[in-house]
Scaffold this active site. Sequence first.
Site, PDB file in Angstrom:
ATOM      1  N   ALA A   1      96.274  15.451 -35.334  1.00  0.00           N
ATOM      2  CA  ALA A   1      94.992  15.981 -35.330  1.00  0.00           C
ATOM      3  C   ALA A   1      94.249  15.921 -36.835  1.00  0.00           C
ATOM      4  CB  ALA A   1      94.938  17.424 -34.831  1.00  0.00           C
TER       5      ALA A   1
ATOM      6  N   GLY B   1      47.963  -5.978   0.250  1.00  0.00           N
ATOM      7  CA  GLY B   1      47.248  -6.815   1.316  1.00  0.00           C
ATOM      8  C   GLY B   1      47.509  -6.884   2.836  1.00  0.00           C
TER       9      GLY B   1
ATOM     10  N   ARG C   1      48.844  -1.366 -14.510  1.00  0.00           N
ATOM     11  CA  ARG C   1      49.335  -0.458 -13.657  1.00  0.00           C
ATOM     12  C   ARG C   1      50.201   0.545 -14.457  1.00  0.00           C
ATOM     13  NH1 ARG C   1      48.441  -2.785  -7.965  1.00  0.00           N
ATOM     14  NH2 ARG C   1      48.833  -4.548  -9.503  1.00  0.00           N
TER      15      ARG C   1
ATOM     16  N   SER D   1      99.016  15.818 -39.396  1.00  0.00           N
ATOM     17  CA  SER D   1      97.840  16.406 -39.177  1.00  0.00           C
ATOM     18  C   SER D   1      96.934  16.423 -40.574  1.00  0.00           C
ATOM     19  CB  SER D   1      97.529  17.638 -38.573  1.00  0.00           C
ATOM     20  OG  SER D   1      98.256  17.658 -37.405  1.00  0.00           O
TER      21      SER D   1
ATOM     22  N   ASN E   1      54.429  -1.338  -9.033  1.00  0.00           N
ATOM     23  CA  ASN E   1      53.469  -1.848  -9.932  1.00  0.00           C
ATOM     24  C   ASN E   1      53.169  -0.525 -10.689  1.00  0.00           C
ATOM     25  OD1 ASN E   1      52.521  -4.066  -8.658  1.00  0.00           O
ATOM     26  ND2 ASN E   1      51.832  -3.033  -6.885  1.00  0.00           N
TER      27      ASN E   1
ATOM     28  N   ALA F   1     101.470  16.020 -43.172  1.00  0.00           N
ATOM     29  CA  ALA F   1     100.588  16.739 -42.989  1.00  0.00           C
ATOM     30  C   ALA F   1      99.562  16.721 -44.351  1.00  0.00           C
ATOM     31  CB  ALA F   1     100.771  17.946 -42.201  1.00  0.00           C
TER      32      ALA F   1
HETATM   33  C1  UD1 Z   1      49.827  -8.803  -4.435  1.00  0.00           C
HETATM   34  C2  UD1 Z   1      48.922  -9.450  -3.150  1.00  0.00           C
HETATM   35  C3  UD1 Z   1      49.057  -8.379  -2.106  1.00  0.00           C
HETATM   36  C4  UD1 Z   1      50.367  -8.020  -1.870  1.00  0.00           C
HETATM   37  C5  UD1 Z   1      51.293  -7.619  -3.042  1.00  0.00           C
HETATM   38  C6  UD1 Z   1      52.685  -7.324  -2.596  1.00  0.00           C
HETATM   39  C7  UD1 Z   1      47.447 -10.901  -4.333  1.00  0.00           C
HETATM   40  C8  UD1 Z   1      45.865 -10.910  -4.617  1.00  0.00           C
HETATM   41  N1  UD1 Z   1      47.675  -9.964  -3.880  1.00  0.00           N
HETATM   42  O1  UD1 Z   1      49.070  -7.657  -4.977  1.00  0.00           O
HETATM   43  O2  UD1 Z   1      48.551  -8.989  -1.103  1.00  0.00           O
HETATM   44  O3  UD1 Z   1      50.386  -7.019  -0.603  1.00  0.00           O
HETATM   45  O4  UD1 Z   1      51.070  -8.622  -4.144  1.00  0.00           O
HETATM   46  O5  UD1 Z   1      53.444  -7.027  -3.640  1.00  0.00           O
HETATM   47  O6  UD1 Z   1      48.040 -11.796  -4.729  1.00  0.00           O
HETATM   48  N2  UD1 Z   1      50.691 -12.907 -11.572  1.00  0.00           N
HETATM   49  C9  UD1 Z   1      50.689 -13.887 -12.074  1.00  0.00           C
HETATM   50  N3  UD1 Z   1      49.513 -14.407 -12.693  1.00  0.00           N
HETATM   51  C10 UD1 Z   1      48.188 -13.642 -12.447  1.00  0.00           C
HETATM   52  C11 UD1 Z   1      48.314 -12.580 -11.540  1.00  0.00           C
HETATM   53  C12 UD1 Z   1      49.485 -12.334 -11.284  1.00  0.00           C
HETATM   54  O7  UD1 Z   1      51.621 -14.578 -12.431  1.00  0.00           O
HETATM   55  O8  UD1 Z   1      47.495 -14.315 -12.986  1.00  0.00           O
HETATM   56  C13 UD1 Z   1      52.195 -12.278 -10.897  1.00  0.00           C
HETATM   57  C14 UD1 Z   1      52.436 -11.099 -11.458  1.00  0.00           C
HETATM   58  O9  UD1 Z   1      52.959 -10.844 -12.679  1.00  0.00           O
HETATM   59  C15 UD1 Z   1      53.219 -10.437 -10.357  1.00  0.00           C
HETATM   60  C16 UD1 Z   1      52.971 -11.172  -9.191  1.00  0.00           C
HETATM   61  O10 UD1 Z   1      51.973 -12.042  -9.643  1.00  0.00           O
HETATM   62  O11 UD1 Z   1      54.681 -10.730 -10.567  1.00  0.00           O
HETATM   63  C17 UD1 Z   1      51.787 -10.322  -8.286  1.00  0.00           C
HETATM   64  O12 UD1 Z   1      50.700  -9.790  -9.090  1.00  0.00           O
HETATM   65  P1  UD1 Z   1      50.163  -8.317  -8.532  1.00  0.00           P
HETATM   66  O13 UD1 Z   1      49.026  -8.192  -9.646  1.00  0.00           O
HETATM   67  O14 UD1 Z   1      51.367  -7.293  -9.179  1.00  0.00           O
HETATM   68  O15 UD1 Z   1      49.581  -8.213  -7.354  1.00  0.00           O
HETATM   69  P2  UD1 Z   1      49.542  -7.127  -6.260  1.00  0.00           P
HETATM   70  O16 UD1 Z   1      48.236  -6.351  -6.622  1.00  0.00           O
HETATM   71  O17 UD1 Z   1      50.791  -6.344  -6.116  1.00  0.00           O
HETATM   72 CA    CA Z   2      52.653  -6.217  -7.363  1.00  0.00          CA
END
Ligand code: UD1
Ligand code: CA
Length: 467
Positions: free
Chosen positions: A383, A140, A15, A408, A230, A426
């Site tokens: 200067a 979530g 995103r 200068s 995000n 200078a």
């Molecule tokens: C997630 C939560 C959501 C919560 C929100 C809060 C899930 C499914 N949803 O959504 O309920 O409200 O965070 O900010 O968890 N990451 C990994 N490996 C992966 C996918 C993601 O390490 O395979 C890491 C990302 O780099 C990130 C974190 O997990 O730092 C969260 O992932 P992201 O995709 O941002 O989740 P959200 O859609 O924000």
């Molecule tokens: Ca997130």
Amino acid sequence: MQIAIVILAAGKGTRLKSKRAKVLHQIGGKTLLQHVVDAASQVVPPHDIFAIVGHQAENVQASVQSRGIRFVLQEQQCGTGHALQCAERATRGYEHVIVLSGDVPLLRPETIIALRDFHMQEHPAMTILSANVDHPEGYGRIVRKHPGKPEVTAIVEQKSLRSGQEKIHEINSGIYAFRRETLYDFINDLSDENPHKELYLTDMARILSRAGERVVAMNAADPVEILGANTIPEMMDLDRAMRMEIARRLMLNGVVIQRPGTVVIDSTVDVGPDTIIEPYAQLLGATRIGSNCRIRSFSVLEDAILDDHVTVRQSCVITNSHIGPGAILGPFAHVRPGCFIGENAHVGNFVETKQVRMGKGSKANHLTYLGDAEIGAGCNIGAGTITCNYDGQLKHRTVIGDGVFIGSDSTLVAPLVIGNGAYVAAASCITEDVPEDALALGRPQQTVKQGWAARRRAQLESRKVAG
Ligand code: UD1
Ligand code: CA
């Protein structure tokens, strides 16, 4: 009580529409991940912290390597639940696992500790850090078993909300504490039957609750702390919030920041009391400013050390240099890396310095370039003085003693030594060393033609008459 902290940092951050991995984006002068690691390090020792890396793993790892934490590779990023599956082996031997999100950078260590303590008191399999917010869209949602009670039956992701659930304003922060054994007993029950075809860690709430395990939520005291980044606008909102907090902390320590909303101060910067920071100043990196200084508008200081009573006038750029007490810089001074400007010294308008050591009370007030130079105490650099430090291939040094007067518009061709108390006339071009207390003149002698101008005027006048 053995606690591991796992930080989810493997995702791409689609995103953001950026080539750089999300957790490598900066707010408040540090990357998102550095903020999270630094907060976690206040709660457990670094070797109990595991960052899950995947997308641009090498760069992400390098950005926090110096913190002494450990890493787990999630080669393919199949969701937050999959990320935790990857950490099973690394976290063996720990009783509890606290999960932090690499993209939630405002979280304070105190809140992680509050979550830990709540989890320890309640003894559930899973504790969710939640918050009540006005705009829950995208997060979530927490489905509680009974209103006002800590038990939770499920976390529902935005895309899977059923009618009525969009009214829930309690959101999931993506930060949890788990009893490790129970988490890994059930983690393989996760399925990817969801719009993203990913394994959601959030589904553990439903799985554990259905299995008769206790799942609870703890409300964060300050919802701002758990905001995620995000998109770029979200990230800039967090940047602003963080910088306001930094400014507030400094002001409470006696620093006067005249328009805190306009300054850009990194979280790594320190400023002493009674220093005044004018609007639109930027203080970046490892900058340290003493007391009773004044940083005027539009100056940008990066990795700069300022002792007490320093004045930085408008529009100066100071990088990786040390400024002694009482020194005055600018307006429009450019102090490049490797300078030491001595006590009460002046570096004036349109003066550029690079790798310069300037002694106590010395002055270079106007239109000057000083590079690779050592200047003693009590000197006056006129200067328009230029140190010619570069011969097209190599850099050379100019060494100027104490109490030297450089007239200068002089050019000082390095390598060069000018002895204590010497004078340079200078407009001189100096190519050879000048001994102590000598006068060096390096310019063509002046010729004066008596009456020349009057004769010329008369000549021009007579032509006009003839024409
Ligand atoms: C997630 C939560 C959501 C919560 C929100 C809060 C899930 C499914 N949803 O959504 O309920 O409200 O965070 O900010 O968890 N990451 C990994 N490996 C992966 C996918 C993601 O390490 O395979 C890491 C990302 O780099 C990130 C974190 O997990 O730092 C969260 O992932 P992201 O995709 O941002 O989740 P959200 O859609 O924000
Ligand atoms: Ca997130």
